[in-house]
Write a protein that holds these residues in place. Structure first.
Motif, PDB file in Angstrom:
ATOM      1  N   SER A   5     -16.208   3.643  -7.152  1.00 36.25           N
ATOM      2  CA  SER A   5     -15.326   3.638  -5.997  1.00 36.25           C
ATOM      3  C   SER A   5     -13.865   3.818  -6.395  1.00 36.25           C
ATOM      4  CB  SER A   5     -15.499   2.347  -5.199  1.00 36.25           C
ATOM      5  OG  SER A   5     -15.118   1.235  -5.987  1.00 36.25           O
ATOM      6  N   LEU A   6     -13.538   3.554  -7.641  1.00 34.48           N
ATOM      7  CA  LEU A   6     -12.146   3.709  -8.081  1.00 34.48           C
ATOM      8  C   LEU A   6     -11.845   5.155  -8.452  1.00 34.48           C
ATOM      9  CD1 LEU A   6     -11.700   0.504 -10.256  1.00 34.48           C
ATOM     10  CD2 LEU A   6     -10.795   0.952  -7.982  1.00 34.48           C
ATOM     11  N   GLY A  48      -8.023  -1.640 -12.999  1.00 34.91           N
ATOM     12  CA  GLY A  48      -8.114  -0.702 -11.883  1.00 34.91           C
ATOM     13  C   GLY A  48      -7.920  -1.317 -10.523  1.00 34.91           C
ATOM     14  N   ARG A  49      -8.588  -2.417 -10.249  1.00 36.14           N
ATOM     15  CA  ARG A  49      -8.479  -3.031  -8.932  1.00 36.14           C
ATOM     16  C   ARG A  49      -7.073  -3.565  -8.675  1.00 36.14           C
ATOM     17  NH1 ARG A  49     -13.330  -2.256  -9.067  1.00 36.14           N
ATOM     18  NH2 ARG A  49     -15.195  -2.991  -8.145  1.00 36.14           N
ATOM     19  N   TYR A  52      -4.870  -0.576  -7.929  1.00 40.74           N
ATOM     20  CA  TYR A  52      -5.213  -0.076  -6.594  1.00 40.74           C
ATOM     21  C   TYR A  52      -4.632  -0.981  -5.512  1.00 40.74           C
ATOM     22  CZ  TYR A  52      -8.164   1.330  -2.660  1.00 40.74           C
ATOM     23  OH  TYR A  52      -8.617   1.742  -1.435  1.00 40.74           O
ATOM     24  N   ASN A  53      -4.813  -2.289  -5.670  1.00 35.53           N
ATOM     25  CA  ASN A  53      -4.302  -3.230  -4.674  1.00 35.53           C
ATOM     26  C   ASN A  53      -2.778  -3.207  -4.609  1.00 35.53           C
ATOM     27  OD1 ASN A  53      -6.831  -4.028  -3.835  1.00 35.53           O
ATOM     28  ND2 ASN A  53      -6.947  -5.736  -5.264  1.00 35.53           N
ATOM     29  N   ALA A  55      -0.920  -0.611  -5.254  1.00 35.95           N
ATOM     30  CA  ALA A  55      -0.586   0.634  -4.561  1.00 35.95           C
ATOM     31  C   ALA A  55      -0.738   0.470  -3.049  1.00 35.95           C
ATOM     32  CB  ALA A  55      -1.455   1.776  -5.073  1.00 35.95           C
ATOM     33  N   LEU A  56      -1.785  -0.218  -2.617  1.00 36.07           N
ATOM     34  CA  LEU A  56      -1.949  -0.481  -1.183  1.00 36.07           C
ATOM     35  C   LEU A  56      -0.817  -1.346  -0.645  1.00 36.07           C
ATOM     36  CD1 LEU A  56      -5.789  -1.136  -0.836  1.00 36.07           C
ATOM     37  CD2 LEU A  56      -4.505   0.875  -0.109  1.00 36.07           C
TER      38      LEU A  56
END
Length: 79
Positions: A5-6, A48-49, A52-53, A55-56
């Protein structure tokens, strides 16, 4: 293996080439494709998470700022 998913497999392979080149050119470390893939999977799994978080969160902050600007413009029109 990293979460699909990443990043998809094509993205990971492209990153692996870049990491392999960086290690060779900047650190004079030669790693084979399998070892670089394993390293990338580890980094993606560990960071990664969070990336990603963040960036959100950054996107949400930017959108909130734009929404404030739009609201101010609307209030100016109402006066």
């Amino acid at each position: 293996m990293a979460s699909p998913s990443l990043l998809n497999q094509q993205q990971i392979q492209a990153l692996a080439v870049d990491v392999q080149r960086y290690l060779r050119d900047s650190l004079e470390v030669e790693l084979g494709q399998f070892d670089v893939q394993f390293l990338l999977d580890f980094i993606i799994d560990k960071a990664g998470r969070e990336i990603y978080n963040q960036a959100l969160n950054d996107a949400q902050t930017a959108l909130a700022g734009r929404l404030e600007s739009l609201q101010a413009a609307i209030w100016d029109l109402e006066k």
